[in-house]
Design an enzyme around this catalytic site. Structure first.
Site, PDB file in Angstrom:
ATOM      1  N   MET A   1       0.210  -7.895   2.978  1.00  0.00           N
ATOM      2  CA  MET A   1       0.784  -7.349   4.214  1.00  0.00           C
ATOM      3  C   MET A   1      -0.126  -7.120   5.197  1.00  0.00           C
ATOM      4  SD  MET A   1       4.051  -7.341   3.645  1.00  0.00           S
ATOM      5  CE  MET A   1       4.778  -6.709   5.185  1.00  0.00           C
TER       6      MET A   1
ATOM      7  N   LYS B   1      -2.221   6.450  -1.969  1.00  0.00           N
ATOM      8  CA  LYS B   1      -1.725   6.588  -0.504  1.00  0.00           C
ATOM      9  C   LYS B   1      -2.221   8.091  -0.237  1.00  0.00           C
ATOM     10  CE  LYS B   1       1.542   3.111   0.293  1.00  0.00           C
ATOM     11  NZ  LYS B   1       1.401   2.227   1.304  1.00  0.00           N
TER      12      LYS B   1
ATOM     13  N   HIS C   1       8.579  -0.517   8.296  1.00  0.00           N
ATOM     14  CA  HIS C   1       8.851  -1.298   7.047  1.00  0.00           C
ATOM     15  C   HIS C   1       8.817  -3.075   7.558  1.00  0.00           C
ATOM     16  CE1 HIS C   1      11.026  -2.763   3.350  1.00  0.00           C
ATOM     17  NE2 HIS C   1       9.878  -2.880   2.894  1.00  0.00           N
TER      18      HIS C   1
ATOM     19  N   ASP D   1     -10.443  -2.860   4.305  1.00  0.00           N
ATOM     20  CA  ASP D   1     -10.273  -2.613   2.933  1.00  0.00           C
ATOM     21  C   ASP D   1     -11.302  -1.896   1.908  1.00  0.00           C
ATOM     22  OD1 ASP D   1      -7.674  -4.236   1.415  1.00  0.00           O
ATOM     23  OD2 ASP D   1      -9.361  -3.737   0.097  1.00  0.00           O
TER      24      ASP D   1
HETATM   25  P1  NAD Z   1      -1.551  -5.842  -1.872  1.00  0.00           P
HETATM   26  O1  NAD Z   1      -1.600  -5.569  -3.549  1.00  0.00           O
HETATM   27  O2  NAD Z   1      -1.246  -7.261  -1.646  1.00  0.00           O
HETATM   28  O3  NAD Z   1      -2.551  -5.521  -1.204  1.00  0.00           O
HETATM   29  C1  NAD Z   1      -3.078  -3.841  -0.997  1.00  0.00           C
HETATM   30  C2  NAD Z   1      -4.329  -3.693  -0.491  1.00  0.00           C
HETATM   31  O4  NAD Z   1      -4.672  -2.320  -0.318  1.00  0.00           O
HETATM   32  C3  NAD Z   1      -5.489  -4.529  -1.461  1.00  0.00           C
HETATM   33  O5  NAD Z   1      -6.441  -5.405  -0.778  1.00  0.00           O
HETATM   34  C4  NAD Z   1      -6.405  -3.325  -1.791  1.00  0.00           C
HETATM   35  O6  NAD Z   1      -7.746  -3.751  -2.056  1.00  0.00           O
HETATM   36  C5  NAD Z   1      -5.994  -2.352  -0.756  1.00  0.00           C
HETATM   37  N1  NAD Z   1      -6.667  -0.936  -1.004  1.00  0.00           N
HETATM   38  C6  NAD Z   1      -5.944  -0.280  -2.147  1.00  0.00           C
HETATM   39  N2  NAD Z   1      -6.624   1.058  -1.960  1.00  0.00           N
HETATM   40  C7  NAD Z   1      -7.186   1.113  -0.330  1.00  0.00           C
HETATM   41  C8  NAD Z   1      -7.752   2.121  -0.012  1.00  0.00           C
HETATM   42  N3  NAD Z   1      -7.700   3.319  -0.513  1.00  0.00           N
HETATM   43  N4  NAD Z   1      -8.287   1.825   0.964  1.00  0.00           N
HETATM   44  C9  NAD Z   1      -8.195   0.352   1.746  1.00  0.00           C
HETATM   45  N5  NAD Z   1      -7.644  -0.513   1.056  1.00  0.00           N
HETATM   46  C10 NAD Z   1      -7.188  -0.382  -0.242  1.00  0.00           C
HETATM   47  O7  NAD Z   1       0.052  -5.106  -1.413  1.00  0.00           O
HETATM   48  P2  NAD Z   1       0.912  -5.480  -0.316  1.00  0.00           P
HETATM   49  O8  NAD Z   1       2.010  -6.440  -1.041  1.00  0.00           O
HETATM   50  O9  NAD Z   1       0.103  -6.150   0.970  1.00  0.00           O
HETATM   51  O10 NAD Z   1       1.741  -4.062   0.082  1.00  0.00           O
HETATM   52  C11 NAD Z   1       0.927  -3.284   0.916  1.00  0.00           C
HETATM   53  C12 NAD Z   1       2.051  -2.289   1.174  1.00  0.00           C
HETATM   54  O11 NAD Z   1       3.022  -2.933   2.097  1.00  0.00           O
HETATM   55  C13 NAD Z   1       2.748  -1.640  -0.143  1.00  0.00           C
HETATM   56  O12 NAD Z   1       2.924  -0.189   0.437  1.00  0.00           O
HETATM   57  C14 NAD Z   1       3.830  -2.287  -0.078  1.00  0.00           C
HETATM   58  O13 NAD Z   1       5.024  -1.370  -0.671  1.00  0.00           O
HETATM   59  C15 NAD Z   1       4.117  -2.414   1.337  1.00  0.00           C
HETATM   60  N6  NAD Z   1       5.335  -3.634   1.537  1.00  0.00           N
HETATM   61  C16 NAD Z   1       5.024  -4.818   1.038  1.00  0.00           C
HETATM   62  C17 NAD Z   1       6.063  -5.946   1.288  1.00  0.00           C
HETATM   63  C18 NAD Z   1       5.781  -7.374   0.423  1.00  0.00           C
HETATM   64  O14 NAD Z   1       6.670  -8.129   0.598  1.00  0.00           O
HETATM   65  N7  NAD Z   1       4.615  -7.385  -0.355  1.00  0.00           N
HETATM   66  C19 NAD Z   1       6.791  -5.575   2.369  1.00  0.00           C
HETATM   67  C20 NAD Z   1       6.885  -4.434   2.926  1.00  0.00           C
HETATM   68  C21 NAD Z   1       5.960  -3.303   2.875  1.00  0.00           C
END
Ligand code: NAD
Length: 281
Positions: free
Chosen positions: A14, A95, A138, A33
């Site tokens: 995302m 979070k 979202h 990140d």
């Molecule tokens: P992902 O696993 O692809 O990426 C998460 C990233 O966060 C990773 O690169 C990780 O290193 C980083 N991270 C973790 N802890 C951290 C911290 N303390 N500081 C900085 N970076 C940190 O996950 P995603 O699919 O990108 O999802 C991210 C958020 O978006 C989630 O809350 C998810 O629910 C939401 N979301 C996801 C989707 C989807 O389709 N994947 C859609 C809408 C919302």
């Protein structure tokens, strides 16, 4: 409110999509990140999103998006942001820990959008100095191809915050549907149950993945079936979201299918890992 500098925390699926969309419309982006490997990967994937957007979707933007993005692991860079979008892993503890850390770095005028699948916006806003400046956005995946998003109004979110957010979304050719704050909002409260039940049906041997998805595509006219959707979202994110919904509502209808847990434990996270309910090359 004038918004020029946007900080994006979390450079996964995302964070990459959101960075691309705002950079394309000429905003200055700082993408943060904790993992250097995630930042490296993000640089590569954002270049690829740009290439495909130009080739397949005829994007005529003449902005070089990578010139607009600074990649860093330094949270203190948040202090120059007018707008912050947080997209870290869907895990309440991670979070909450992050929000306690960033509190000191956020400028008083800055707005913060939580991009989450299910976590309460009101709960995360409670860790910051100005909960009235916090809302949920979202986004859908892939961000640049899904212009309609949910905008979530937390308990303290003001109408000024919602209006400024809607204006910013319009500036990048997106539209927000405003909903109130309850875990999972509308989309994931409903979608996660469908995806999870489809996994139970697969686990029970009622039908194979391709047939389950075919029923949704061909009988209901959905663009994608629930298992294809799960692969696109990420099976780990689906599992985390179900855990958040289960603990938030304390309702067993959100208990994850054992097959889903097993696949996540086995590293089958969907498209991003190369395999989920389907194989990707
Ligand atoms: P992902 O696993 O692809 O990426 C998460 C990233 O966060 C990773 O690169 C990780 O290193 C980083 N991270 C973790 N802890 C951290 C911290 N303390 N500081 C900085 N970076 C940190 O996950 P995603 O699919 O990108 O999802 C991210 C958020 O978006 C989630 O809350 C998810 O629910 C939401 N979301 C996801 C989707 C989807 O389709 N994947 C859609 C809408 C919302």
């Amino acid at each position: 409110m004038i918004i020029k500098n946007i900080a994006i925390i979390g450079a996964g699926v995302m964070g990459q999509g959101v960075s691309y969309q705002f950079a394309k419309y000429n905003y200055n982006i700082t993408l943060i990140d904790i993992a250097d490997s995630a930042l490296e990967n993000a640089r590569k994937n954002i270049r690829n999103i740009e290439r495909l957007d130009k080739m397949l979707h005829k994007s005529t933007s003449n902005v070089n998006v990578l010139d607009k993005i600074t990649f860093t692991s330094d949270l203190s860079t948040l202090s120059t942001a007018d707008f912050i979008i947080e997209n870290i892993t869907e895990n309440i503890t991670l979070k909450e820990t992050l929000y306690q850390k960033i509190k000191a770095h956020i400028a008083d005028h800055a707005l913060l959008a939580v991009n989450t699948s299910a976590v309460s916006i009101t709960r995360l806003a409670s860790f910051l100095k100005h909960p009235q400046n916090v809302m949920g956005i979202h986004f859908m995946n892939p961000v640049h191809l899904k212009p309609t998003v949910e905008v979530i109004k937390g308990y303290h979110t003001t109408s000024e915050t919602i209006d400024a957010t809607q204006e910013l979304l319009q500036a990048v050719n997106m539209t927000g549907v405003v909903v109130n704050d309850m875990p999972g909002f509308i989309s994931n409260r409903v979608l996660m149950l469908t995806v999870n039940e489809a996994v139970f049906a697969l686990q029970d041997g009622v039908a194979g993945a391709a047939d389950i998805d075919k029923i949704f595509r061909e009988c209901f006219g959905h663009k994608m079936g629930p298992l294809e959707t799960a692969d696109l979202i990420g099976l780990d994110t689906i599992l985390y979201t179900l855990h958040v919904l289960l603990s938030s509502y304390n309702d067993t209808k959100f208990r994850p299918a054992p097959l889903l847990t097993k696949m996540v434990d086995a590293g089958l996270h969907g498209r991003k890992s190369g395999e989920g309910f389907y194989k990707y090359n």
